[in-house]
Scaffold this active site. Structure first.
Site, PDB file in Angstrom:
ATOM      1  CE  LYS B  84      67.170  26.271 113.956  1.00 23.15           C
ATOM      2  NZ  LYS B  84      65.735  26.070 114.217  1.00 23.15           N
ATOM      3  CB  SER B 159      65.589  26.554 118.210  1.00 25.92           C
ATOM      4  OG  SER B 159      65.102  26.203 116.925  1.00 25.92           O
ATOM      5  CB  SER B 183      62.232  26.994 115.956  1.00 26.37           C
ATOM      6  OG  SER B 183      62.255  26.416 117.235  1.00 26.37           O
TER       7      SER B 183
END
Ligand SMILES: [Zn+2]
Lengths: 515, 512
Positions: B84, B159, B183
């Site tokens: 990420k 997210s 997330s």
């Protein structure tokens, strides 16, 4: 140099007749830990700009702080030495504001949970009396980077072409020590301020937690001053009951002398404004060492909002009672008590001790005595020529002596030469001059200059006979019992001997021959 | 050992690891297969912000060489991974989905990234995310949204929608995530993948660009519970660089995933998470999963956590408060974007900061910075930040009380299946409500996991079930998750991702 027109000031004594001063001092001390507060970067002063930085102290995205345990220990020791309570559980807090020299745009500090609180420091004033400074808190925080404003007249940001930032200082551990309002000092307020900062410096030096070099910024003082109407004696109940006036905060007053001068100046400036019916603007002021005045900084309203909240990246600091007590056991003897003990050991009068303290020569004398000199001799030599010259150079005696390589061992050696009878006083002074001139150790200087009392009693006796014969009037007086008259003859004998004789022995001989 | 599928990208990380260990395949082969897949489909899905072809292959070669030399390697050595973009990677761009970090190349690796490198996982690239992890859809990424492989017009969650879509579209076998309010878990739910938010402090935060420090937690994302456990074991553990890191070994997550045993466990269904506002299809799949767990030998009871009703409100005070301070460092002075104000000669540092922050932050980031700045202001602090902290303590008490009665709690992960891109963009409250079931775990610091529970009848899209355990008992998530996964896969007759539509470009590229 300042664009501001000089402010009106009131004569200090007049101001004291009308107003009562109240002070609050905030002192920032850089700890001399090997590494920074929240990372492993070194803390040495004077390194190449931005050479002592890492993701943490540069505030790079993702970096996290880890508390320097040594710094926490130092903070606790400072708190204990200031007679403070030590928090059993406290947190760091973020003080949020934007400034380019602050990498994260918040300073990791402490807010309503300081590590140490509610203490005091007893400060001795020049007349020997004691003023108790109440300590509100001592808390841990990190230093900011250092901005260098290039161009413009004053080195300040206003008018500069551009600015450079050195982050070597960012993250160096700081302890901020905040006093409660210092009341009741009256006209002695400036002296009290200076004496407090000086005593604090001695204490921190004794604790060995900081370099406490005001000129290098490892100890910095902000002085808050306000005035209120004078209604009685400074310590009277009615005077203490008068509400405090509006204060100004004079930033970065960076020498002991400046602390005294800045407080005195602000008192006179406030007095002029208040007496003219004006009111004091709550603001920060800049101290100008060269002109001895303050100028307006930024207006500081109570509404200035740092949006403090507990630092979520750090865990609470919770020293155990055992840890605190173990640290208490490491505290040095408080400088004030130590002074009293030394005074009694050395047999100095109050006045003599004060001279020694004011000269900053306590440690030097202590080491000189330890090296074998008598306390009286150690004081005599240190407060003589070395002290006079240090003053002339505007340096403290310790720094001055260190710069010349003059050590307590040298003074003890010099005293030894006198005690053993090799040198008399005036010869010893010449030897000290030689040492100060870098000619070597006292023995080496005496050897090189051929300084040695004449031990040949025959030569001395001949000189005495010659002088008595040349001064029949004086000799007669001595025979009549006026022993004091011998002084005149001794002087001439010494002159005859070119100084290289023991004056005591000359005296003995003269008296023996004439009585 | 299971036979590997012809298309290596379809294999689980556990199977790849086995084949790599037995030298049946090389890391270079696996990594190249994924790079080919990325080249074929990422144009449609937009999971990656940056693909590091050369770096990944170089790491793969290095692992193959170490293995050939007879070195003993970690369990996942040679299995590639997607990271990420919120985690710093030395020498690789790290933008956090924000324009303000465009062009920034970190000089250091996050601890998690260091662990991945040391364990020999080649890093394929950096995955898309909502800007600074603020969002539930990736629509707040400054670089455009990622898409849900189940329906390219829908969101992949947020997210961590880059990481979830990377897994669901077979562009990586494993991915890292961070979970501040859901997330990791919500993106897993809407893409039929698996994601774990470990106990707060279980995985180092050093090198994670902070959103809300007291809530952020990095964790593993995979396509199966076992894969996720294997990655959890690599990522977790104590880090002296993170003061909030737990000084204890990683819980036995892999063992728990392999045992997959729920017999005798007490499972609590959270009454407050699952009623009004939950899509019927999501609710139905959840109920079936709970029934399955009972069949597998668990005891199921209903548990009430009354203060969960205030979790969302507390969260949206604490998060913006911490974020407003964490994001203050983006000031154009030292790195990242620098924008000069228009029409100003000789701008001051302050003017440059303002212009840069105005241009560099997106609207959601600005909204939260303003919210947080307000909540921390003197005079409002007690009413907002202070009260939120009290609610937080009450939620932790609810968890403590519940765990006095049961071993784990369960709920639907998200109230709905994936919504259409653009549907909630103009309605922040509707967007925030996506995280209503996942937020309590972040507020209390307890671990949580999402695994697929099936497809909702009304839209045929994936739904997820959330499992929550007490702090430091992360292994329980894997016991329950693996047992339920096995039963569900059995019922479905194969992995649920097999039912996802084949991506057009991929079909063409692969000739499938
Ligand atoms: Zn550093």
């Amino acid at each position: 140099m300042s664009t501001a027109t000089a402010d009106a000031v009131m004569d200090y004594d007049e101001a004291m007749g009308k107003f009562d001063p109240v002070m609050g001092l905030e002192v920032h001390v850089e700890l001399h830990t090997a590494t920074k507060m929240f990372c492993g970067c070194p803390t040495e002063f004077g390194a190449e700009p931005n050479s002592q930085v890492c993701p943490v102290c540069l505030g790079l995205p993702g970096a996290l702080p880890v508390v320097n345990e040594k710094a926490v220990e130092s903070a606790i020791r400072i708190g204990l030495a200031l007679n403070c309570e030590i928090a059993q559980w406290c947190r760091f807090a973020r003080k949020n504001y934007f400034y380019p020299d602050m990498p994260k745009n918040f300073q990791t500090s402490q807010y309503d949970e300081p590590i140490a609180y509610e203490g005091y420091l007893d400060v001795e004033l020049e007349d020997g009396s004691t003023y108790r400074v109440e300590i509100e808190r001592a808390h841990m925080e990190e230093d900011t980077g250092k901005s260098l404003h290039i161009g413009g007249a004053t080195g300040r940001i206003h008018g500069a072409d551009h600015s450079l930032v050195d982050y070597n200082r960012a993250g160096i551990p700081l302890i901020e020590i905040v006093t409660k309002p210092m009341v009741g000092a009256g006209e002695r307020a400036p002296e009290v301020a200076k004496a407090y900062v000086s005593a604090l410096r001695d204490l921190l030096r004794a604790l060995d937690v900081s370099d406490v070099k005001m000129e290098q910024g490892s100890m910095r003082c902000d002085a808050n001053v306000s005035l209120r109407p004078r209604v009685g004696e400074p310590t009277s109940a009615e005077q203490l009951a008068v509400p405090l006036g509006t204060r100004t905060e004079t930033k970065n007053v960076n020498s002991l002398r400046s602390v005294e001068r800045a407080v005195r100046y602000e008192i006179s400036r406030h007095a002029a404004i208040l007496d003219g019916g004006g009111s004091i603007l709550q603001e920060t002021r800049h101290w100008h060492e060269d002109t001895g005045i303050t100028t307006s900084g930024r207006v500081k309203s109570d509404a200035e909002d740092y949006r403090y909240f507990p630092e979520p990246d750090l865990v609470p600091v919770a020293p155990t009672r055992e840890t605190v007590e173990a640290l208490r056991a490491t505290l040095p003897e408080p400088p004030g008590l130590r002074r009293k003990r030394l005074q009694s050991d050395w047999g100095y009068s109050d006045l003599e001790m004060r001279d020694v303290v004011n000269a900053g020569a306590v440690e030097l004398i202590e080491e000189t005595v330890a090296a074998g000199a008598s306390a009286a001799a150690a004081k005599k030599w240190w407060l003589g020529e070395p002290s006079r010259r240090a003053n002339a150079e505007g340096q403290d005696i310790v720094t001055y002596a260190a710069g010349l390589g003059l050590t307590p061992a040298h003074i003890a050696e010099l005293d030894g030469l006198v005690v053993s009878g090799r040198l008399n006083d005036s010869m010893a002074r010449q030897v000290l001059d030689g040492v100060l001139a870098g000619e070597g150790t006292p023995t080496a200087v005496a050897d090189a200059r051929g300084l040695e009392l004449v031990q040949d009693d025959g030569a001395l006796e001949a000189a005495v006979d010659k002088v008595i014969a040349a001064n029949p009037d004086v000799a007669a007086k001595i025979r009549d019992g006026k022993v004091a008259a011998a002084g005149a003859l001794i002087g001439q004998v010494m002159k005859e001997m070119k100084g290289q004789a023991d004056a005591g022995k000359a005296r003995e001989l003269i008296l023996a021959k004439l009585q | 050992m299971t036979d590997l599928p012809t298309d290596l990208t379809r294999a689980t990380a556990a199977d790849l690891a086995g084949a790599l260990a037995s030298k049946t395949i090389s890391s270079v082969e696996v990594t190249q297969a994924y790079l080919d897949r990325i080249a074929a489909v990422d144009g449609q899905v937009h999971s990656y912000l940056h693909v590091d072809t050369d770096g990944a292959l170089a790491q793969a070669r290095a692992v193959d060489e170490r293995r050939a030399a007879g070195e003993s390697l970690g369990a996942l050595a040679g299995v590639p991974i997607a990271v990420k973009d919120v985690m710093t990677t030395k020498g690789l761009p790290t933008t956090c989905g924000s324009k303000i970090l465009e062009g920034w190349i970190p000089p250091y690796d996050a601890t998690v990234v260091t662990k991945l490198r040391e364990a020999g996982l080649p890093i394929l690239g950096k995955t898309n995310m909502d800007e600074f992890a603020m969002g539930s859809s990736t629509e707040h990424s400054a670089y455009g949204p990622s898409r849900n492989p189940w329906d390219l017009d829908r969101i992949p969650g947020g997210s961590g929608g880059g990481s979830s879509s990377v897994l669901a579209s077979f562009q990586a076998p494993l991915a890292t995530g961070t979970d501040t309010g859901g997330s990791i878990r919500q993106p897993a739910a809407v893409t039929a993948t698996v994601g774990t938010k470990p106990t707060y402090g279980g995985v180092s935060r050093y090198g994670l660009v902070a959103l809300a420090s007291s809530l952020d937690q990095a964790g593993p994302c995979g396509r199966t519970v076992l894969d996720t456990a294997l990655l959890h074991a690599v990522m977790g553990g104590h880090d002296p660089m993170d003061s909030t890191s737990i000084d204890a070994p990683v819980p036995p997550v892999v063992e728990a995933a392999r045992a997959a045993d729920v017999r005798g466990m007490r499972i609590g269904v959270v009454k407050e998470l699952g009623g009004e506002g939950y899509q019927p299809g999501v609710r139905a799949r959840f109920d079936e999963s709970v029934a399955l767990l009972e069949e597998l030998g668990a005891e199921v009871v209903e548990v009430s956590c009354p203060n969960f009703d205030y979790a969302l409100a507390a969260y949206y005070l604490i998060l913006p408060s911490e974020a407003s301070s964490n994001l203050a460092k983006f000031d154009a002075m030292r790195y990242g974007l620098r924008v000069l104000p228009e029409g100003v000669d000789d701008p001051s540092a302050e003017q440059v900061m303002a212009a840069t922050r105005d241009a560099g932050f997106g609207p959601e980031v600005k909204r939260r910075i303003i919210l947080g700045t307000y909540a921390l202001s003197s005079g409002y602090y007690d009413a907002y930040y202070g009260s939120a902290q009290k609610v937080r303590a009450l939620i932790a008490q609810d968890f403590a009380a519940a765990y006095g009665r049961v071993d784990v709690l369960v709920s639907p992960t998200a109230p709905t299946t994936a919504f259409k891109l653009g549907d909630k963009l103009e309605d922040p409250m509707a967007m925030y409500l996506n995280d209503i079931a996942t937020i309590p775990a972040n507020l209390a610091g307890v671990p949580g996991m999402s695994i697929p529970s099936g497809l909702a009848d009304e839209d045929g899209l994936p739904a997820g079930i959330q499992i929550l355990a007490p702090a430091t008992k992360d292994e329980r998530l894997y016991s329950v998750g693996a047992a339920l996964e096995a039963a569900l896969v059995d019922r479905w007759g194969g992995p649920i991702l097999d039912r996802a539509p084949e991506l057009g470009g991929a079909a063409a590229a692969k000739g499938a």
